[in-house]
Design a protein around this motif. Sequence first.
Motif, PDB file in Angstrom:
ATOM      1  N   PRO A  72       0.815  -1.222   0.000  1.00  0.00           N
ATOM      2  CA  PRO A  72       0.000   0.000   0.000  1.00  0.00           C
ATOM      3  C   PRO A  72       0.848   1.271   0.000  1.00  0.00           C
ATOM      4  O   PRO A  72       1.866   1.342   0.701  1.00  0.00           O
ATOM      5  CB  PRO A  72      -0.805  -0.116   1.302  1.00  0.00           C
ATOM      6  CG  PRO A  72      -0.901  -1.577   1.537  1.00  0.00           C
ATOM      7  CD  PRO A  72       0.411  -2.156   1.065  1.00  0.00           C
ATOM      8  N   THR A  73       0.448   2.238  -0.795  1.00  0.00           N
ATOM      9  CA  THR A  73       1.162   3.500  -0.860  1.00  0.00           C
ATOM     10  C   THR A  73       0.202   4.647  -0.553  1.00  0.00           C
ATOM     11  O   THR A  73      -0.943   4.412  -0.165  1.00  0.00           O
ATOM     12  CB  THR A  73       1.823   3.688  -2.240  1.00  0.00           C
ATOM     13  OG1 THR A  73       2.647   4.850  -2.215  1.00  0.00           O
ATOM     14  CG2 THR A  73       0.785   3.803  -3.335  1.00  0.00           C
ATOM     15  N   MET A  74       0.667   5.864  -0.718  1.00  0.00           N
ATOM     16  CA  MET A  74      -0.091   7.067  -0.371  1.00  0.00           C
ATOM     17  C   MET A  74      -0.352   7.152   1.131  1.00  0.00           C
ATOM     18  O   MET A  74      -1.286   7.800   1.593  1.00  0.00           O
ATOM     19  CB  MET A  74      -1.417   7.129  -1.141  1.00  0.00           C
ATOM     20  CG  MET A  74      -1.221   7.211  -2.648  1.00  0.00           C
ATOM     21  SD  MET A  74      -2.759   7.257  -3.596  1.00  0.00           S
ATOM     22  CE  MET A  74      -3.309   8.928  -3.233  1.00  0.00           C
ATOM     23  N   GLY A  75       0.505   6.488   1.915  1.00  0.00           N
ATOM     24  CA  GLY A  75       0.372   6.555   3.368  1.00  0.00           C
ATOM     25  C   GLY A  75       0.679   7.926   3.936  1.00  0.00           C
ATOM     26  O   GLY A  75       0.357   8.218   5.092  1.00  0.00           O
ATOM     27  N   GLY A  76       1.299   8.779   3.120  1.00  0.00           N
ATOM     28  CA  GLY A  76       1.576  10.133   3.574  1.00  0.00           C
ATOM     29  C   GLY A  76       0.312  10.905   3.903  1.00  0.00           C
ATOM     30  O   GLY A  76       0.346  11.887   4.662  1.00  0.00           O
ATOM     31  N   THR A  77      -0.810  10.449   3.350  1.00  0.00           N
ATOM     32  CA  THR A  77      -2.096  11.075   3.669  1.00  0.00           C
ATOM     33  C   THR A  77      -2.354  11.016   5.166  1.00  0.00           C
ATOM     34  O   THR A  77      -2.885  11.957   5.765  1.00  0.00           O
ATOM     35  CB  THR A  77      -3.241  10.364   2.921  1.00  0.00           C
ATOM     36  OG1 THR A  77      -2.939  10.329   1.529  1.00  0.00           O
ATOM     37  CG2 THR A  77      -4.560  11.075   3.145  1.00  0.00           C
ATOM     38  N   LEU A  78      -1.987   9.906   5.788  1.00  0.00           N
ATOM     39  CA  LEU A  78      -2.149   9.754   7.233  1.00  0.00           C
ATOM     40  C   LEU A  78      -1.348  10.809   7.980  1.00  0.00           C
ATOM     41  O   LEU A  78      -1.836  11.405   8.953  1.00  0.00           O
ATOM     42  CB  LEU A  78      -1.694   8.348   7.653  1.00  0.00           C
ATOM     43  CG  LEU A  78      -1.627   8.061   9.151  1.00  0.00           C
ATOM     44  CD1 LEU A  78      -3.021   8.116   9.760  1.00  0.00           C
ATOM     45  CD2 LEU A  78      -0.990   6.694   9.401  1.00  0.00           C
ATOM     46  N   ILE A  79      -0.124  11.061   7.524  1.00  0.00           N
ATOM     47  CA  ILE A  79       0.729  12.057   8.166  1.00  0.00           C
ATOM     48  C   ILE A  79       0.097  13.436   8.075  1.00  0.00           C
ATOM     49  O   ILE A  79       0.051  14.182   9.066  1.00  0.00           O
ATOM     50  CB  ILE A  79       2.124  12.075   7.508  1.00  0.00           C
ATOM     51  CG1 ILE A  79       2.785  10.696   7.605  1.00  0.00           C
ATOM     52  CG2 ILE A  79       3.006  13.131   8.161  1.00  0.00           C
ATOM     53  CD1 ILE A  79       4.107  10.603   6.865  1.00  0.00           C
ATOM     54  N   LEU A  80      -0.396  13.779   6.902  1.00  0.00           N
ATOM     55  CA  LEU A  80      -0.965  15.104   6.690  1.00  0.00           C
ATOM     56  C   LEU A  80      -2.233  15.308   7.518  1.00  0.00           C
ATOM     57  O   LEU A  80      -2.461  16.402   8.059  1.00  0.00           O
ATOM     58  CB  LEU A  80      -1.265  15.322   5.208  1.00  0.00           C
ATOM     59  CG  LEU A  80      -0.061  15.244   4.260  1.00  0.00           C
ATOM     60  CD1 LEU A  80      -0.464  15.669   2.852  1.00  0.00           C
ATOM     61  CD2 LEU A  80       1.090  16.110   4.756  1.00  0.00           C
ATOM     62  N   VAL A  81      -3.047  14.276   7.612  1.00  0.00           N
ATOM     63  CA  VAL A  81      -4.269  14.372   8.421  1.00  0.00           C
ATOM     64  C   VAL A  81      -3.909  14.587   9.891  1.00  0.00           C
ATOM     65  O   VAL A  81      -4.474  15.452  10.567  1.00  0.00           O
ATOM     66  CB  VAL A  81      -5.131  13.108   8.256  1.00  0.00           C
ATOM     67  CG1 VAL A  81      -6.254  13.077   9.290  1.00  0.00           C
ATOM     68  CG2 VAL A  81      -5.720  13.041   6.849  1.00  0.00           C
ATOM     69  N   ALA A  82      -2.950  13.810  10.377  1.00  0.00           N
ATOM     70  CA  ALA A  82      -2.550  13.924  11.783  1.00  0.00           C
ATOM     71  C   ALA A  82      -1.942  15.294  12.073  1.00  0.00           C
ATOM     72  O   ALA A  82      -2.233  15.918  13.110  1.00  0.00           O
ATOM     73  CB  ALA A  82      -1.558  12.813  12.134  1.00  0.00           C
ATOM     74  N   ILE A  83      -1.104  15.794  11.165  1.00  0.00           N
ATOM     75  CA  ILE A  83      -0.477  17.102  11.359  1.00  0.00           C
ATOM     76  C   ILE A  83      -1.517  18.205  11.385  1.00  0.00           C
ATOM     77  O   ILE A  83      -1.520  19.077  12.275  1.00  0.00           O
ATOM     78  CB  ILE A  83       0.549  17.384  10.237  1.00  0.00           C
ATOM     79  CG1 ILE A  83       1.789  16.506  10.400  1.00  0.00           C
ATOM     80  CG2 ILE A  83       0.962  18.855  10.261  1.00  0.00           C
ATOM     81  CD1 ILE A  83       2.794  16.663   9.273  1.00  0.00           C
ATOM     82  N   SER A  84      -2.411  18.188  10.414  1.00  0.00           N
ATOM     83  CA  SER A  84      -3.390  19.274  10.291  1.00  0.00           C
ATOM     84  C   SER A  84      -4.350  19.299  11.486  1.00  0.00           C
ATOM     85  O   SER A  84      -4.619  20.367  12.056  1.00  0.00           O
ATOM     86  CB  SER A  84      -4.169  19.153   8.985  1.00  0.00           C
ATOM     87  OG  SER A  84      -4.830  17.904   8.892  1.00  0.00           O
ATOM     88  N   ILE A  85      -4.860  18.135  11.884  1.00  0.00           N
ATOM     89  CA  ILE A  85      -5.784  18.086  13.023  1.00  0.00           C
ATOM     90  C   ILE A  85      -5.090  18.549  14.300  1.00  0.00           C
ATOM     91  O   ILE A  85      -5.624  19.368  15.059  1.00  0.00           O
ATOM     92  CB  ILE A  85      -6.347  16.669  13.215  1.00  0.00           C
ATOM     93  CG1 ILE A  85      -7.269  16.298  12.044  1.00  0.00           C
ATOM     94  CG2 ILE A  85      -7.105  16.564  14.543  1.00  0.00           C
ATOM     95  CD1 ILE A  85      -7.800  14.886  12.105  1.00  0.00           C
ATOM     96  N   SER A  86      -3.899  18.039  14.539  1.00  0.00           N
ATOM     97  CA  SER A  86      -3.168  18.386  15.760  1.00  0.00           C
ATOM     98  C   SER A  86      -2.829  19.879  15.803  1.00  0.00           C
ATOM     99  O   SER A  86      -2.983  20.533  16.842  1.00  0.00           O
ATOM    100  CB  SER A  86      -1.889  17.553  15.847  1.00  0.00           C
ATOM    101  OG  SER A  86      -1.194  17.827  17.034  1.00  0.00           O
ATOM    102  N   THR A  87      -2.372  20.419  14.663  1.00  0.00           N
ATOM    103  CA  THR A  87      -2.010  21.840  14.621  1.00  0.00           C
ATOM    104  C   THR A  87      -3.233  22.723  14.819  1.00  0.00           C
ATOM    105  O   THR A  87      -3.185  23.726  15.546  1.00  0.00           O
ATOM    106  CB  THR A  87      -1.341  22.179  13.285  1.00  0.00           C
ATOM    107  OG1 THR A  87      -0.173  21.365  13.108  1.00  0.00           O
ATOM    108  CG2 THR A  87      -0.928  23.647  13.254  1.00  0.00           C
ATOM    109  N   LEU A  88      -4.345  22.364  14.192  1.00  0.00           N
ATOM    110  CA  LEU A  88      -5.561  23.155  14.326  1.00  0.00           C
ATOM    111  C   LEU A  88      -6.125  23.088  15.745  1.00  0.00           C
ATOM    112  O   LEU A  88      -6.737  24.044  16.224  1.00  0.00           O
ATOM    113  CB  LEU A  88      -6.618  22.681  13.322  1.00  0.00           C
ATOM    114  CG  LEU A  88      -6.311  22.961  11.849  1.00  0.00           C
ATOM    115  CD1 LEU A  88      -7.345  22.295  10.951  1.00  0.00           C
ATOM    116  CD2 LEU A  88      -6.256  24.464  11.586  1.00  0.00           C
ATOM    117  N   LEU A  89      -5.905  21.973  16.412  1.00  0.00           N
ATOM    118  CA  LEU A  89      -6.398  21.827  17.776  1.00  0.00           C
ATOM    119  C   LEU A  89      -5.571  22.639  18.774  1.00  0.00           C
ATOM    120  O   LEU A  89      -6.120  23.297  19.657  1.00  0.00           O
ATOM    121  CB  LEU A  89      -6.399  20.354  18.189  1.00  0.00           C
ATOM    122  CG  LEU A  89      -7.517  19.467  17.637  1.00  0.00           C
ATOM    123  CD1 LEU A  89      -7.308  18.030  18.081  1.00  0.00           C
ATOM    124  CD2 LEU A  89      -8.881  19.974  18.101  1.00  0.00           C
TER     125      LEU A  89
END
Length: 360
Positions: A72-89
């Motif tokens: 499986p590839t495109m796992g970087g999507t997980l990183i971006l989701v985690a970064i954005s949610i955490s930063t916005l919180l």
Amino acid sequence: MLLYLTEYLMQFDGGFRVFQYLTFRAILGALTALVISLIVGPTMIRKLEIGKIGQNVREEGPESHYDKAGTPTMGGTLILVAISISTLLWGDLDNRYVWVVLFVTMSFGIIGFVDDYRKLKKGNSDGLSAREKYLWQSITALATAVFLYQTASVPAETQFIVPFFKDVILDMGLFYIVLTYFVIVGASNAVNLTDGLDGLAIMPTVMIAAALAIFAYVSGNYNFAEYLAIPFLPDSGELVVFCAALVGSGLGFLWFNTYPAMVFMGDVGALALGAALGVIAVLVRQEIVLMIMGGVFVIETISVIIQVASFKLRGKRVFLMAPIHHHYEMKGWPEPRIIVRFWIITVILVLIGLATLKLR
């Protein structure tokens, strides 16, 4: 987002004042991103497997990579989701630097996503053409550079800082836009070139992000900045939360990406994370230090340039294969050995980069 809530709750209980501390919010940001990655990761990997969103391997690549086809590839999507949610919180959403770094990271992530999607759709390793990729990278980087130049509130934001020399500070003027463009685009593509082995790119990214968090913190604190003879940048402190979120999400992703990888980052992650490191280095005025700490990324990029130039000019290759990590694979080095040694090199380079805070 939660910063505003805790500010409101402070009138009822003074204990909520702890959320005003930048370091505390950074720790929460890292833990939040880490937890999101670890919880969402297994589900995302299963869905990628069900959707047959697997890696395409180049036929001319090392034979050891043939077994990775279909991972499986495109796992970087997980990183971006985690970064954005955490930063916005946990970040201060009134801080323009927070929005700038989120914009750059997500924009380059979208470029990488389109590139990965096209590769999957075509069933080979050809995604966006180099011209298309650089066009959209350039548009994003130039827009960011112009915005930062026009909104600079203090002279230090557009000055060029030379590490190891406390009195060498150059006013760049419009050249600031050019430098910012090359740092963001260059860092993005350098990380992307390095992302060829399990965990090879993500761990150096995490280490450099942690170091940049230190630069952001001291640059945003007047007393520390004056003591260390570095520019005081009033808005830079809040970047610590973003850097911490990157560290947490990166470590969470490494849980699944470590050798042998269960999921690959893909361009959606590599292009975005590289651009994030580039824009943070620009914001804290440490472009040269980024080159030092990201020496592995620089070497990987230079190896490709040398290989292509040598083949076009002389018809001969300098390396068995480029980027250079493939050269060592072709020489028979086991993949884990290459990965760990490159990590060790990055640790050393990051320490040298941090040493520039005192050696001035």
